[in-house]
Write a protein that holds these residues in place. Structure first.
Motif, PDB file in Angstrom:
ATOM      1  N   ALA A   1       0.818  -1.214   0.000  1.00 45.16           N
ATOM      2  CA  ALA A   1       0.000   0.000   0.000  1.00 45.16           C
ATOM      3  C   ALA A   1       0.852   1.265   0.000  1.00 45.16           C
ATOM      4  CB  ALA A   1      -0.924   0.006   1.220  1.00 45.16           C
TER       5      ALA A   1
ATOM      6  N   LEU B   1       2.366   2.390   2.645  1.00 43.59           N
ATOM      7  CA  LEU B   1       2.352   3.012   3.974  1.00 43.59           C
ATOM      8  C   LEU B   1       3.661   2.732   4.700  1.00 43.59           C
ATOM      9  CD1 LEU B   1      -1.259   2.135   5.185  1.00 43.59           C
ATOM     10  CD2 LEU B   1      -0.384   4.385   4.550  1.00 43.59           C
TER      11      LEU B   1
ATOM     12  N   THR C   1       1.961   5.983  -1.755  1.00 45.86           N
ATOM     13  CA  THR C   1       0.573   5.619  -1.464  1.00 45.86           C
ATOM     14  C   THR C   1      -0.336   5.999  -2.637  1.00 45.86           C
ATOM     15  OG1 THR C   1       0.226   7.746  -0.412  1.00 45.86           O
ATOM     16  CG2 THR C   1       0.820   5.918   1.028  1.00 45.86           C
ATOM     17  N   GLY C   2      -1.574   5.572  -2.551  1.00 45.47           N
ATOM     18  CA  GLY C   2      -2.568   5.982  -3.536  1.00 45.47           C
ATOM     19  C   GLY C   2      -2.664   5.085  -4.756  1.00 45.47           C
TER      20      GLY C   2
ATOM     21  N   TYR D   1      -7.227  -0.277  -0.273  1.00 46.11           N
ATOM     22  CA  TYR D   1      -6.843  -1.010   0.935  1.00 46.11           C
ATOM     23  C   TYR D   1      -8.050  -1.078   1.854  1.00 46.11           C
ATOM     24  CZ  TYR D   1      -3.326  -2.440   4.487  1.00 46.11           C
ATOM     25  OH  TYR D   1      -2.568  -3.122   5.397  1.00 46.11           O
TER      26      TYR D   1
ATOM     27  N   LEU E   1     -15.002   8.668  -0.346  1.00 49.48           N
ATOM     28  CA  LEU E   1     -13.917   9.212   0.483  1.00 49.48           C
ATOM     29  C   LEU E   1     -12.596   9.349  -0.295  1.00 49.48           C
ATOM     30  CD1 LEU E   1     -13.078  10.124   3.364  1.00 49.48           C
ATOM     31  CD2 LEU E   1     -12.303   7.793   3.740  1.00 49.48           C
ATOM     32  N   GLY E   2     -12.295   8.337  -1.093  1.00 51.15           N
ATOM     33  CA  GLY E   2     -11.044   8.373  -1.852  1.00 51.15           C
ATOM     34  C   GLY E   2     -10.963   9.590  -2.754  1.00 51.15           C
TER      35      GLY E   2
ATOM     36  N   ALA F   1     -12.700  12.343  -2.371  1.00 56.82           N
ATOM     37  CA  ALA F   1     -12.683  13.541  -1.533  1.00 56.82           C
ATOM     38  C   ALA F   1     -11.277  13.822  -0.993  1.00 56.82           C
ATOM     39  CB  ALA F   1     -13.664  13.379  -0.375  1.00 56.82           C
ATOM     40  N   LEU F   2     -10.530  12.752  -0.736  1.00 57.16           N
ATOM     41  CA  LEU F   2      -9.191  12.932  -0.170  1.00 57.16           C
ATOM     42  C   LEU F   2      -8.163  13.332  -1.219  1.00 57.16           C
ATOM     43  CD1 LEU F   2      -8.947   9.931   2.299  1.00 57.16           C
ATOM     44  CD2 LEU F   2      -8.492  12.303   2.886  1.00 57.16           C
ATOM     45  N   THR F   3      -8.361  12.877  -2.446  1.00 57.45           N
ATOM     46  CA  THR F   3      -7.327  13.106  -3.446  1.00 57.45           C
ATOM     47  C   THR F   3      -7.624  14.310  -4.332  1.00 57.45           C
ATOM     48  OG1 THR F   3      -8.422  11.384  -4.730  1.00 57.45           O
ATOM     49  CG2 THR F   3      -6.435  10.766  -3.561  1.00 57.45           C
ATOM     50  N   ARG F   4      -8.895  14.528  -4.623  1.00 54.32           N
ATOM     51  CA  ARG F   4      -9.242  15.722  -5.412  1.00 54.32           C
ATOM     52  C   ARG F   4     -10.456  16.345  -4.773  1.00 54.32           C
ATOM     53  NH1 ARG F   4     -12.932  12.925  -8.699  1.00 54.32           N
ATOM     54  NH2 ARG F   4     -12.523  10.712  -8.658  1.00 54.32           N
TER      55      ARG F   4
ATOM     56  N   PHE G   1     -12.671   3.584  -5.270  1.00 56.75           N
ATOM     57  CA  PHE G   1     -11.384   4.247  -5.358  1.00 56.75           C
ATOM     58  C   PHE G   1     -10.708   3.929  -6.701  1.00 56.75           C
ATOM     59  CE2 PHE G   1      -6.875   4.702  -3.580  1.00 56.75           C
ATOM     60  CZ  PHE G   1      -6.908   6.077  -3.682  1.00 56.75           C
TER      61      PHE G   1
END
Lengths: 261, 278
Positions: free
Chosen positions: A53, A55, A74-75, A79, A98-99, A101-104, A150
């Motif tokens: 992943a 991490l 990551t990304g 996961y 969520l994915g 929202a977190l990345t773009r 994702f």
């Protein structure tokens, strides 16, 4: 297609201080392959997942995705953990996107897709619910949808059904196989449960502890789609015996107890 | 479908009303049945009479004291929140300042009021500082608690998705502070009144209710004092109710099963073409 592995784990070693958590480990995964990884606690399964992943940066070795080095980045993969880790203040839809929202930024299209996904897999009436209003099975389903939405070719599933009761668990396994068939993703699935591993996977990889390493690999050629009948077939039992004996052999080597299987 | 039925809502509203009536009744009982003289405990009637008579003067004082409460509250919350975020992210700052913070709470605020007046004068500033000091502590402690209690795995998950630290803070850590923050704010809202009164007692060139209470007490105007106490209670209570309402709006996941749909989005999700390849 058989030439380029989807995922290549190359000579990965992980050392935390003086402990060798993961001895030199290599694994090749074909596109669309479903791999189950079984092994006792402390065999480095989760460490291996964290390395894939991005991490956890391995002490040595590389992780190649479609031939590209993604070690420590990551990304690149979806996961999923044993805990559903749904964000309490986001609705089902909000959690699935969520994915994005977190990345773009989660767009209208993302939300529409999330609702479609929830609808397709039986949670259509719950798209605006907050996680606390859902049952354990539903929450885990949302967690998997979040991983799917994702949009990564590789899914890392770390004991995703470990916390569910056995009935819900079997439903979820069948559902996962359906989802996997629908989406043509490549799956790395960690479990303690040999039955689960053999039932789901194309290949079962056995890991052993101290230091964590891959000690055996078993091809599972049971026909798909797999059903309740699969579990009672002689081939299934035979494979299960092979995996179990590999697990116990691994235990005898390392003098470690095999977790409940 | 997830709304509380009307009858239940009515019942729930009835309890606070009942509580007020109960206090009222006890008050009436003490003054009437036990025949306590009105300069010791004035009856509710006498108290309200006093309130009514002095209202043209009182309402300005209420505004003054409310202003001290609100302004001090806001200063305390903003500074406390920023401080907690700073402590949550930089361990060294937390290690250095946490003991100082605890020690500062051991100083009685009343004792601090006098030196503050010497430093800051008789104006609004010392009152704001006193109120802010009272609010500051619960906010710091609770927000810090919220920040540090975020599930490590949830952070790992968000990181695995490639979320940068700013997004992680905005989407995961910050919302996690809201629940403990509001617990702190509800406490703080009621404390502010105490802070404002202490401030007014120590230093006032421009009186509020606290100052007025002191004045009426010296004149043995007990009904007036009770009236002022009621007004102070009302200020604190309004603050509490406002915060509770705000909490209800800002943390819907705690009280509701579902998010409220914005109008016009009712059927938005029904038939969407299959996006993902089957």
């Amino acid at each position: 297609m058989p030439d380029t592995p989807k995922l290549l784990i190359q000579d990965v070693t992980c050392r935390f201080g003086s402990t060798l958590a993961l001895a030199r480990t290599s694994l090749q995964v074909r596109p669309g392959e479903f791999i189950a990884i079984v092994g006792p606690s402390g065999c480095g399964k989760s460490t291996l997942m964290n390395v894939v992943a991005g991490l956890q940066r391995p002490t040595e070795g590389r992780v190649l995705l479609d031939g590209t080095d993604v070690t420590g980045h990551t990304g690149h993969v979806g996961y999923m953990f044993q805990k559903d880790l749904l964000v309490p203040w986001r609705t089902v839809t909000g959690n699935i996107v969520l994915g994005a929202a977190l990345t773009r930024r989660a767009t209208r299209t993302d939300r529409a897709e999330a609702r479609e996904l929830a609808g397709r897999y039986g949670l259509g009436d719950f798209v605006d619910h907050f996680p606390h209003a859902l049952s354990g099975g539903m929450r885990q389903r949302v967690a998997l949808m979040r991983t799917l939405a994702f949009h990564r070719d590789i899914l890392l599933l770390d004991e995703p059904f470990g916390a569910l009761d056995s009935q819900t668990r079997f439903e979820m396994q069948q559902w996962l196989l359906q989802v996997w068939a629908d989406s043509e993703r490549t799956v790395l699935f960690i479990t303690h449960d040999v039955d689960e591993a053999v039932f789901l996977a194309d290949r079962v990889v056995v890991m052993s502890a101290r230091p964590g390493r891959i000690s055996a690999s078993h091809q599972v050629d049971l026909p798909r789609p797999r059903t309740l009948d699969t579990v009672t077939s002689p081939e299934f039992t035979d494979l299960k015996r092979q995996v179990l004996s590999a697990l116990y052999a691994a235990r005898d080597e390392s003098g470690q107890e095999v977790a409940r299987a | 479908m997830n709304r509380v039925p009307r009858s239940h809502a009515a019942t729930r509203m009835a309890y606070p009303v009942l509580a007020v009536l109960l206090v009222w009744a006890a008050w009436e009982l003490v003054t009437r049945v036990l025949k306590v003289p009105s300069y010791v405990i004035p009856s509710p009637g006498k108290t309200f009479e006093a309130l009514q008579k002095d209202w043209p003067n009182l309402w300005q004082l209420v505004l003054k004291t409310s202003y001290e409460c609100v302004a001090g509250f806001l200063v305390g919350v903003v500074v406390g929140f920023l401080f907690a975020v700073l402590m949550g992210h930089i361990k060294a700052i937390q290690r250095i300042f946490y003991p100082i913070l605890i020690a500062s709470q051991a100083i009685p605020i009343v004792a601090l009021a006098a030196p503050l007046v010497i430093i800051l004068g008789f104006g609004l500033t010392p009152k704001l500082v006193i109120v802010a000091l009272i609010v500051f502590f619960p906010v710091v402690v609770n927000v810090l608690d919220g920040l540090t209690s975020v599930d490590k795995d949830m952070v790992a998950l968000a990181r695995s998705m490639g979320g940068n630290p700013v997004k992680l803070f905005l989407l995961i850590r910050l919302p996690a502070t809201l629940t403990p923050l509001f617990s702190a704010l509800k406490l703080a809202a009621t404390y502010t009144v105490t802070g404002a009164v202490i401030g007014e007692w120590t230093a006032s060139e421009d009186p509020g209710i606290g100052q007025d209470l002191l004045l009426k007490n010296s004149r043995l105007d007990t009904a007036g004092v009770y009236g002022d106490v009621l007004l102070l209670t009302a200020i604190g209570l309004s603050g509490f109710v406002l915060i509770a309402l705000l909490e209800h709006v800002l943390t819907p996941w705690r009280s509701r099963t579902m998010a409220r749909r914005r109008p016009g989005r009712r059927v938005a999700y029904a038939p969407v073409p299959v996006v993902e390849k089957a």
